[in-house]
Design a protein around this motif. Structure first.
Motif, PDB file in Angstrom:
ATOM      1  N   MET A   1     -12.086 -17.224   9.064  1.00 47.19           N
ATOM      2  CA  MET A   1     -11.395 -16.533  10.148  1.00 47.19           C
ATOM      3  C   MET A   1     -10.552 -15.412   9.556  1.00 47.19           C
ATOM      4  SD  MET A   1      -8.518 -19.393  11.195  1.00 47.19           S
ATOM      5  CE  MET A   1      -8.548 -18.917  12.896  1.00 47.19           C
ATOM      6  N   PRO A   2     -10.456 -14.230  10.228  1.00 47.19           N
ATOM      7  CA  PRO A   2      -9.692 -13.118   9.672  1.00 47.19           C
ATOM      8  C   PRO A   2      -8.206 -13.453   9.599  1.00 47.19           C
ATOM      9  CG  PRO A   2     -10.346 -12.676  11.936  1.00 47.19           C
ATOM     10  CD  PRO A   2     -11.036 -13.935  11.539  1.00 47.19           C
ATOM     11  N   HIS A   3      -7.567 -12.930   8.559  1.00 50.69           N
ATOM     12  CA  HIS A   3      -6.140 -13.206   8.388  1.00 50.69           C
ATOM     13  C   HIS A   3      -5.316 -12.396   9.387  1.00 50.69           C
ATOM     14  CE1 HIS A   3      -5.764 -15.497   4.443  1.00 50.69           C
ATOM     15  NE2 HIS A   3      -7.043 -15.487   4.744  1.00 50.69           N
TER      16      HIS A   3
ATOM     17  N   PRO B   1     -22.129  -8.426  19.576  1.00 53.54           N
ATOM     18  CA  PRO B   1     -22.225  -9.136  18.288  1.00 53.54           C
ATOM     19  C   PRO B   1     -21.048 -10.096  18.133  1.00 53.54           C
ATOM     20  CG  PRO B   1     -21.411  -6.890  17.963  1.00 53.54           C
ATOM     21  CD  PRO B   1     -21.785  -7.004  19.412  1.00 53.54           C
ATOM     22  N   ALA B   2     -21.132 -10.970  17.124  1.00 53.97           N
ATOM     23  CA  ALA B   2     -20.057 -11.946  16.889  1.00 53.97           C
ATOM     24  C   ALA B   2     -18.744 -11.252  16.573  1.00 53.97           C
ATOM     25  CB  ALA B   2     -20.454 -12.889  15.769  1.00 53.97           C
ATOM     26  N   ALA B   3     -18.837 -10.096  15.900  1.00 60.03           N
ATOM     27  CA  ALA B   3     -17.636  -9.310  15.588  1.00 60.03           C
ATOM     28  C   ALA B   3     -17.927  -7.851  15.901  1.00 60.03           C
ATOM     29  CB  ALA B   3     -17.256  -9.471  14.125  1.00 60.03           C
ATOM     30  N   LEU B   4     -16.938  -7.136  16.415  1.00 57.77           N
ATOM     31  CA  LEU B   4     -17.117  -5.726  16.754  1.00 57.77           C
ATOM     32  C   LEU B   4     -16.928  -4.863  15.502  1.00 57.77           C
ATOM     33  CD1 LEU B   4     -15.089  -5.565  20.093  1.00 57.77           C
ATOM     34  CD2 LEU B   4     -17.553  -5.763  19.819  1.00 57.77           C
ATOM     35  N   PRO B   5     -17.515  -3.661  15.485  1.00 58.77           N
ATOM     36  CA  PRO B   5     -17.264  -2.750  14.355  1.00 58.77           C
ATOM     37  C   PRO B   5     -15.767  -2.507  14.185  1.00 58.77           C
ATOM     38  CG  PRO B   5     -18.988  -1.895  15.805  1.00 58.77           C
ATOM     39  CD  PRO B   5     -18.417  -3.089  16.488  1.00 58.77           C
ATOM     40  N   ALA B   6     -15.326  -2.484  12.938  1.00 56.12           N
ATOM     41  CA  ALA B   6     -13.884  -2.377  12.658  1.00 56.12           C
ATOM     42  C   ALA B   6     -13.275  -1.132  13.293  1.00 56.12           C
ATOM     43  CB  ALA B   6     -13.658  -2.368  11.147  1.00 56.12           C
ATOM     44  N   GLU B   7     -14.073  -0.062  13.405  1.00 52.47           N
ATOM     45  CA  GLU B   7     -13.516   1.193  13.929  1.00 52.47           C
ATOM     46  C   GLU B   7     -13.444   1.228  15.460  1.00 52.47           C
ATOM     47  OE1 GLU B   7     -17.980   1.777  13.419  1.00 52.47           O
ATOM     48  OE2 GLU B   7     -16.338   0.880  12.275  1.00 52.47           O
TER      49      GLU B   7
ATOM     50  N   ALA C   1     -11.620 -10.562  31.331  1.00 55.50           N
ATOM     51  CA  ALA C   1     -11.052  -9.535  30.434  1.00 55.50           C
ATOM     52  C   ALA C   1     -10.051 -10.167  29.474  1.00 55.50           C
ATOM     53  CB  ALA C   1     -10.383  -8.431  31.248  1.00 55.50           C
ATOM     54  N   GLY C   2      -9.247 -11.101  29.991  1.00 55.05           N
ATOM     55  CA  GLY C   2      -8.283 -11.788  29.134  1.00 55.05           C
ATOM     56  C   GLY C   2      -8.958 -12.616  28.058  1.00 55.05           C
ATOM     57  N   ARG C   3     -10.058 -13.316  28.426  1.00 54.84           N
ATOM     58  CA  ARG C   3     -10.792 -14.134  27.449  1.00 54.84           C
ATOM     59  C   ARG C   3     -11.404 -13.244  26.351  1.00 54.84           C
ATOM     60  NH1 ARG C   3      -8.387 -17.627  29.603  1.00 54.84           N
ATOM     61  NH2 ARG C   3      -9.145 -19.300  30.952  1.00 54.84           N
ATOM     62  N   LEU C   4     -11.980 -12.113  26.761  1.00 58.26           N
ATOM     63  CA  LEU C   4     -12.587 -11.208  25.776  1.00 58.26           C
ATOM     64  C   LEU C   4     -11.523 -10.597  24.872  1.00 58.26           C
ATOM     65  CD1 LEU C   4     -15.222  -9.434  28.047  1.00 58.26           C
ATOM     66  CD2 LEU C   4     -15.695 -11.036  26.189  1.00 58.26           C
ATOM     67  N   LYS C   5     -10.386 -10.261  25.451  1.00 57.18           N
ATOM     68  CA  LYS C   5      -9.283  -9.708  24.647  1.00 57.18           C
ATOM     69  C   LYS C   5      -8.870 -10.709  23.570  1.00 57.18           C
ATOM     70  CE  LYS C   5      -5.081 -10.399  25.327  1.00 57.18           C
ATOM     71  NZ  LYS C   5      -3.690 -10.539  25.818  1.00 57.18           N
ATOM     72  N   GLU C   6      -8.771 -11.995  23.962  1.00 57.92           N
ATOM     73  CA  GLU C   6      -8.383 -13.027  22.995  1.00 57.92           C
ATOM     74  C   GLU C   6      -9.445 -13.182  21.899  1.00 57.92           C
ATOM     75  OE1 GLU C   6      -7.826 -16.569  25.299  1.00 57.92           O
ATOM     76  OE2 GLU C   6      -6.189 -15.690  26.463  1.00 57.92           O
ATOM     77  N   ARG C   7     -10.702 -13.101  22.287  1.00 62.84           N
ATOM     78  CA  ARG C   7     -11.782 -13.355  21.317  1.00 62.84           C
ATOM     79  C   ARG C   7     -11.955 -12.200  20.338  1.00 62.84           C
ATOM     80  NH1 ARG C   7     -16.407 -17.084  21.708  1.00 62.84           N
ATOM     81  NH2 ARG C   7     -17.878 -16.483  20.086  1.00 62.84           N
ATOM     82  N   PHE C   8     -11.931 -10.964  20.853  1.00 61.64           N
ATOM     83  CA  PHE C   8     -12.202  -9.804  19.997  1.00 61.64           C
ATOM     84  C   PHE C   8     -10.934  -9.045  19.587  1.00 61.64           C
ATOM     85  CE2 PHE C   8     -16.257 -10.394  22.270  1.00 61.64           C
ATOM     86  CZ  PHE C   8     -17.118 -10.452  21.190  1.00 61.64           C
ATOM     87  N   TYR C   9      -9.812  -9.400  20.188  1.00 64.68           N
ATOM     88  CA  TYR C   9      -8.529  -8.750  19.945  1.00 64.68           C
ATOM     89  C   TYR C   9      -8.634  -7.224  20.087  1.00 64.68           C
ATOM     90  CZ  TYR C   9      -3.663  -9.038  18.795  1.00 64.68           C
ATOM     91  OH  TYR C   9      -2.289  -8.993  18.898  1.00 64.68           O
TER      92      TYR C   9
ATOM     93  N   ASP D   1      -2.470   3.222  16.572  1.00 70.65           N
ATOM     94  CA  ASP D   1      -3.236   3.227  15.321  1.00 70.65           C
ATOM     95  C   ASP D   1      -3.904   1.861  15.134  1.00 70.65           C
ATOM     96  OD1 ASP D   1      -1.354   1.438  14.209  1.00 70.65           O
ATOM     97  OD2 ASP D   1      -0.080   3.119  13.614  1.00 70.65           O
ATOM     98  N   GLU D   2      -4.635   1.729  14.038  1.00 66.33           N
ATOM     99  CA  GLU D   2      -5.433   0.514  13.844  1.00 66.33           C
ATOM    100  C   GLU D   2      -4.584  -0.737  13.635  1.00 66.33           C
ATOM    101  OE1 GLU D   2      -8.473   1.159  10.933  1.00 66.33           O
ATOM    102  OE2 GLU D   2      -9.382   2.797  12.080  1.00 66.33           O
ATOM    103  N   SER D   3      -3.291  -0.559  13.343  1.00 68.23           N
ATOM    104  CA  SER D   3      -2.422  -1.731  13.176  1.00 68.23           C
ATOM    105  C   SER D   3      -2.304  -2.511  14.499  1.00 68.23           C
ATOM    106  CB  SER D   3      -1.031  -1.320  12.700  1.00 68.23           C
ATOM    107  OG  SER D   3      -0.367  -0.564  13.700  1.00 68.23           O
ATOM    108  N   LEU D   4      -2.617  -1.829  15.615  1.00 68.99           N
ATOM    109  CA  LEU D   4      -2.619  -2.506  16.918  1.00 68.99           C
ATOM    110  C   LEU D   4      -3.579  -3.693  16.907  1.00 68.99           C
ATOM    111  CD1 LEU D   4      -1.877  -2.265  20.093  1.00 68.99           C
ATOM    112  CD2 LEU D   4      -4.095  -1.142  20.269  1.00 68.99           C
ATOM    113  N   LEU D   5      -4.676  -3.572  16.147  1.00 71.63           N
ATOM    114  CA  LEU D   5      -5.732  -4.576  16.174  1.00 71.63           C
ATOM    115  C   LEU D   5      -5.493  -5.712  15.175  1.00 71.63           C
ATOM    116  CD1 LEU D   5      -8.846  -2.225  16.465  1.00 71.63           C
ATOM    117  CD2 LEU D   5      -7.365  -3.122  18.264  1.00 71.63           C
ATOM    118  N   ALA D   6      -4.387  -5.644  14.429  1.00 74.94           N
ATOM    119  CA  ALA D   6      -4.056  -6.734  13.516  1.00 74.94           C
ATOM    120  C   ALA D   6      -3.267  -7.783  14.288  1.00 74.94           C
ATOM    121  CB  ALA D   6      -3.238  -6.199  12.341  1.00 74.94           C
TER     122      ALA D   6
END
Length: 567
Positions: A1-3, A344-350, A370-378, A454-459
């Motif tokens: 799992m991603p950190h 896909p199981a994981a979305l492209p990082a960009e 939408a809430g479930r997808l947000k939780e799964r893919f952040y 910026d991309e820090s939003l997705l961390a």
């Protein structure tokens, strides 16, 4: 799992010391001080500590107009929203007004036929029903055309709402803590909280007019606080001190059995014990059953349940709400499976955003998916469904740090002929647009979010209360942590520690859950890892909450793991 990022909340040392000095336990003092509680005075839940209604702009004028309507026997029609906040607000308004001798009735728009708020069409319906005064609850701040139509037809309108106003507001009496020029210190009242305040002002106005005499006794509005608590928690508004008082008082009524028949029946349908009522029960047990009526059918059945005057009627209506909720869950799971099959199981990082649409999606459930997808893919996510007439309706869910309504506002300005209507707030938004504009919206959504964040939003970030000493990892401590009113904006405590894993077992038919026994400083603790698809390593770093697990009449300490990574 991603950190993920695991951050510890800062604790105000002066506040912590002041709370301990006032008799608060050291652990709770630390937790409260990390949530901006500066003194023990802020922890009381007395109704006398509520902010006064005089500070709420428009409240006095609304009370005067409603008092005139009560005394002149005018027909008042309540126009409600079709979610749990709207349903509880409508019930509070109806019970409160009738308790003061008003001739009041309600109409709740159908999500699929009437759209949202007081529309010109609803003003016409109100007129045919003989309304002389329209009272909106949990909606109306954007209903400029509907209010204008009502006034054209000879009806006055009082708007009670809590949503943020757009550039233009209706020309009528407005009570809304988020309107311009309102000095009310709490901007976090739910719609049900706003109408409760209006009723307290109305009662004071009628009292001053000598209205309560003879057979008409002054109503005890505290009897409505079970409904106020339910609507406040279900609408996920921040639990600032004022809202915590309202919710705490409502919980006390539920635990003492002093709740309306409808709420009692919803507890039974959700298989939860009202004697141990917690905000969690309202947010995840009662609220979804009420919301299911507005999502799939008509919220009238939900309001009827809350208005029921005997247990038998309430139980029949709660059973119908329970069936609707089960149907909602099945639709949601089917939609989610369809979407996940396309991704896909994981979305492209960009990739920073996510949009989903299928012609067979149900518009009443798009927000949940939408809430479930947000939780799964952040990722900030929108899910769309057909709305007829060449349009689609979408619901979006956001991440902390991205104001979703502002993003949609920017898209609407850049693509002026794309979006016909929109609304919402920081974490959730809804919109209607051309069916052939989906690809255009998807491009614009990605572009605006890329410019805004910026991309820090997705961390993914977990804000915790740091480490918990082994001396506090006990059942009495878990019971103590369950007592305060935690919720949105006043989050329940979570801790971060390293543990060794002594043994583990897979649970559930799909084997996606793990029960593990963790050890730290000589103690061993049972922990639950939900939706955990891999075996745990020998040492883990866990973000967790100590909970009281009830099993066959016994209580035991159990750690609820929110996140883990190899230590």
């Amino acid at each position: 799992m991603p950190h993920a990022k695991v951050i510890t909340r800062p604790v105000n040392p002066q506040a912590r010391a002041a709370l301990e000095q006032a008799g608060t336990s050291p652990l709770l003092a630390r937790l409260f001080a990390a949530r901006n509680v500066l003194s023990a005075d802020e922890l009381g839940d007395s109704l006398s500590a509520l902010l006064p209604h005089g500070q709420l702009k428009g409240c006095a004028e609304a009370a005067q107009r409603l008092a005139d309507a009560v005394q002149n026997h005018e027909n008042i029609l309540i126009i409600a929203d079709y979610d749990a906040d709207g349903a509880t607000a409508c019930t509070v308004a109806l019970k409160g007004l009738r308790g003061m001798g008003a001739a009041a009735d309600f109409f709740v728009p159908n999500r699929f036929e009437h759209g949202y708020g007081l529309t010109p069409e609803l003003a016409d319906i109100a007129r045919t029903r003989g309304a002389q005064l329209i009272l909106t609850v949990d909606n109306g701040i954007s209903s400029r055309e509907g209010v204008a139509r009502a006034r054209e037809l000879g009806m006055d309108v009082v708007v009670t709402d809590h949503h943020v106003a757009g550039r233009y507001v209706p020309d009528c009496i407005i009570v809304n803590p988020n309107q311009q020029g309102c000095a009310f210190p709490s901007k976090n009242l739910a719609g049900v909280g706003v109408i409760f305040y209006v009723l307290t002002a109305l009662r004071a106005e009628l009292r001053g007019r000598g209205h309560f005499s003879g057979s008409l006794r002054e109503p005890n509005l505290a009897e409505l606080l079970d409904l106020v608590a339910l609507g406040t928690v279900a609408d996920v508004v921040p639990l600032d001190r004022n809202n915590r008082i309202l919710v705490s008082q409502g919980l006390k009524r539920m635990r003492a059995g002093k709740m309306c028949c409808g709420i009692k029946a919803l507890f039974e349908a959700a298989r939860r014990d009202p004697r141990k009522a917690q905000p969690f029960d309202m947010g995840f047990g009662l609220g979804p059953r009420l919301n299911a009526a507005g999502r799939l059918d008509d919220m009238t059945v939900g309001i009827a349940c809350l208005l029921a005057e005997n247990d038998e009627t309430a139980q029949q209506l709660a059973a119908k709400l329970n069936s609707l909720n089960q149907a909602r869950q099945e639709i949601e799971q089917g939609m989610l499976a369809d979407v996940l099959a396309d991704f896909p199981a994981a979305l492209p990082a960009e990739q920073m955003t996510l949009c989903a649409y299928r012609a067979d999606f149900h518009q009443g459930v798009t927000g949940i998916v939408a809430g479930r997808l947000k939780e799964r893919f952040y990722r900030p996510t929108f899910v769309f469904a057909p709305a007829g007439g060449g349009e689609v309706r979408g619901s979006g869910r956001s991440l902390a740090g991205l104001h979703l309504r502002d993003v949609v506002d920017t898209i609407a300005k850049r693509c002026p002929d794309l979006i016909s209507r929109f609304g919402g707030h920081a974490m959730a938004a809804g919109l209607s647009m051309r069916e052939d504009g989906l690809a255009e919206f998807e491009r614009a959504f990605e572009q605006v979010v890329r410019e805004t964040a910026d991309e820090s939003l997705l961390a993914q970030t977990y804000l915790t209360d740091g480490s918990l000493d082994a001396a506090d990892l006990t059942l009495p401590c878990a019971r103590e942590l369950a007592q305060p009113v935690w919720g949105q904006g006043f989050p329940p405590p979570s801790f971060a520690d390293e543990f060794g894993v002594s043994r583990q077992q897979r649970l559930g038919g799909d084997k996606q859950h793990v029960k593990a026994w963790l050890h730290k400083d000589g103690g061993e603790y049972e922990a639950m890892f939900w939706r955990c698809e891999t075996d745990l390593p020998a040492r883990v770093r866990v973000v967790y909450r100590p909970t009281v697990n009830e099993w066959r009449g016994n209580e035991e300490l159990q750690l609820y793991a929110e996140y883990w990574e190899a230590a």
